[in-house]
Scaffold this active site. Structure first.
Site, short mmCIF file in Angstrom:
data_model
loop_
_atom_site.label_atom_id
_atom_site.label_comp_id
_atom_site.label_asym_id
_atom_site.label_seq_id
_atom_site.Cartn_x
_atom_site.Cartn_y
_atom_site.Cartn_z
N ASP A 102 35.29 50.09 46.50
CA ASP A 102 34.93 49.14 45.86
C ASP A 102 33.79 47.94 46.54
OD1 ASP A 102 37.03 48.21 47.18
OD2 ASP A 102 37.81 47.44 45.25
N HIS B 185 38.56 43.99 48.70
CA HIS B 185 39.63 43.02 48.33
C HIS B 185 40.42 42.97 49.82
CE1 HIS B 185 38.19 43.83 44.52
NE2 HIS B 185 38.10 42.77 44.49
N HIS C 65 47.93 45.46 47.35
CA HIS C 65 47.98 43.94 47.12
C HIS C 65 49.57 43.57 46.81
CE1 HIS C 65 43.93 42.91 46.83
NE2 HIS C 65 43.69 43.94 45.98
N ASP D 248 38.76 48.56 51.69
CA ASP D 248 38.76 48.02 50.47
C ASP D 248 38.02 46.70 50.37
OD1 ASP D 248 40.37 48.68 47.44
OD2 ASP D 248 39.69 46.49 47.80
#
Length: 330
Positions: free
Chosen positions: A252, A165, A126, A163
């Site tokens: 995740d 996200h 991120h 991931d």
């Protein structure tokens, strides 16, 4: 040839405080499960140190790098957003993680190892050029990709981010370049942080067509992920013909993860890894480095990483299942 491991107890010193999902216990759970299943002894631990700041500055602005170190030295509780928690050691630990990523790609490029898994924190995907987001300080996978191009002279590096996200930082760092293919499989950004990663985001200028986002609906499980991998991700990788494959390995999307709404199983992560490794075997002479990103249910994270590492370490990397839609069971 063996699979390398990047791991250090120093990564536990990045103290995010009570209640934070990105906590030291994540790495302890992984380490303990790898040991319990006999996988730790099968891996080749790599000695490594801090990345030189010039490598951080391949993707981050010098001002940002200095700001991260200054914030930590000043004892600031976070940088840029409240979820990017810091302690006095955090900048150096993130710099150490970048050093681990660089050491892993050097060892694989030298032929000392077949591939490697980097069990490290904080995560990185991120982090933008000049902004910390989503628990991330420095973007380790982006640093590794830029390093491969700058130091080793590679012309085509692929990053696959699974991931849950979207890897906004990695995408934005390379979206105007054609030497890095960025692919992200993630939960539909209309329903999950950080709100980027729509299918229409395909790159800009010279990088048009070198970003592939595969947003998936909530409650997607192994069958949906593997169908998306086979129908969208693998053909894109085949066409790009990468010389090195990097994985932003977030776990995740697990059915038990508290920060998302997906239904992946540990065996599903293993099969996903197996098929991505087959691409590396075909196109990259096996050269692959996987870097830990998210995963916040300790038991499920550790179990998923074990399946991931086993798939990296298997003798026959081409032993992939028939390309059919099947929901895997734990």
């Amino acid at each position: 040839m063996r699979t390398g491991l990047i791991y250090s107890e120093r990564f536990l010193q990045h103290d995010t405080g009570p209640g934070h999902p990105e906590r030291p216990d994540r790495l302890l759970a992984i380490h303990n499960q790898l040991q319990a299943r006999g996988l730790l002894d099968a891996l080749a631990p790599l000695p490594f140190g801090l990345a030189d700041r010039r490598w951080l500055e391949l993707v981050h602005t010098p001002t940002y790098v200095e700001r991260v170190f200054a914030a930590c030295e000043a004892g600031e509780p976070y940088i840029d957003s409240a979820d990017s928690t810091t302690c006095p050691q955090s900048a150096e630990i993130a710099q150490l993680a970048a050093g681990g990523a660089i050491t892993a790609v050097d060892a694989v490029m030298a032929g000392e190892l077949h591939n490697a898994f980097c069990a490290m924190r904080p995560p990185g995907h991120h982090a933008e050029a000049n902004l910390s987001m989503g628990f991330c300080l420095f973007n380790h996978v982006a640093i590794a990709a830029a390093y491969l191009i700058r130091r080793h002279g590679l012309q085509r590096v692929a990053i696959v981010d699974f991931d849950v996200h979207h890897g906004n930082g990695t995408q934005h760092l390379f979206e105007r370049r054609s030497d890095v293919l960025f692919i992200s499989m993630h939960q539909d950004p209309r329903h999950l942080y950080p709100g980027t990663g729509h299918a229409h985001e395909t790159g800009r200028d010279a990088g048009e067509g070198y970003t592939l986002n595969v947003p998936l609906p909530p409650d997607s499980g192994d069958d949906v992920y593997l169908n998306a991998l086979r129908s969208k991700v693998l053909p894109k990788l085949e066409a790009f013909d990468p010389q090195f494959l990097l994985l932003s390995a977030g776990f995740d999307a697990s059915a038990r993860d508290p920060l998302a709404h997906m239904l992946m199983t540990p065996k599903g992560f293993g099969q996903l890894t197996r098929e991505l490794r087959a691409v590396a075997e075909t196109h990259c002479r096996g050269r692959l480095v996987s870097l830990l990103e998210g995963g916040y249910h300790l038991e499920e994270l550790a179990n998923s990483v074990c399946h991931h590492v086993r798939a990296l370490h298997e003798t026959d990397a081409h032993d992939v299942a028939p390309r059919a839609s099947t929901q895997m069971k734990t």
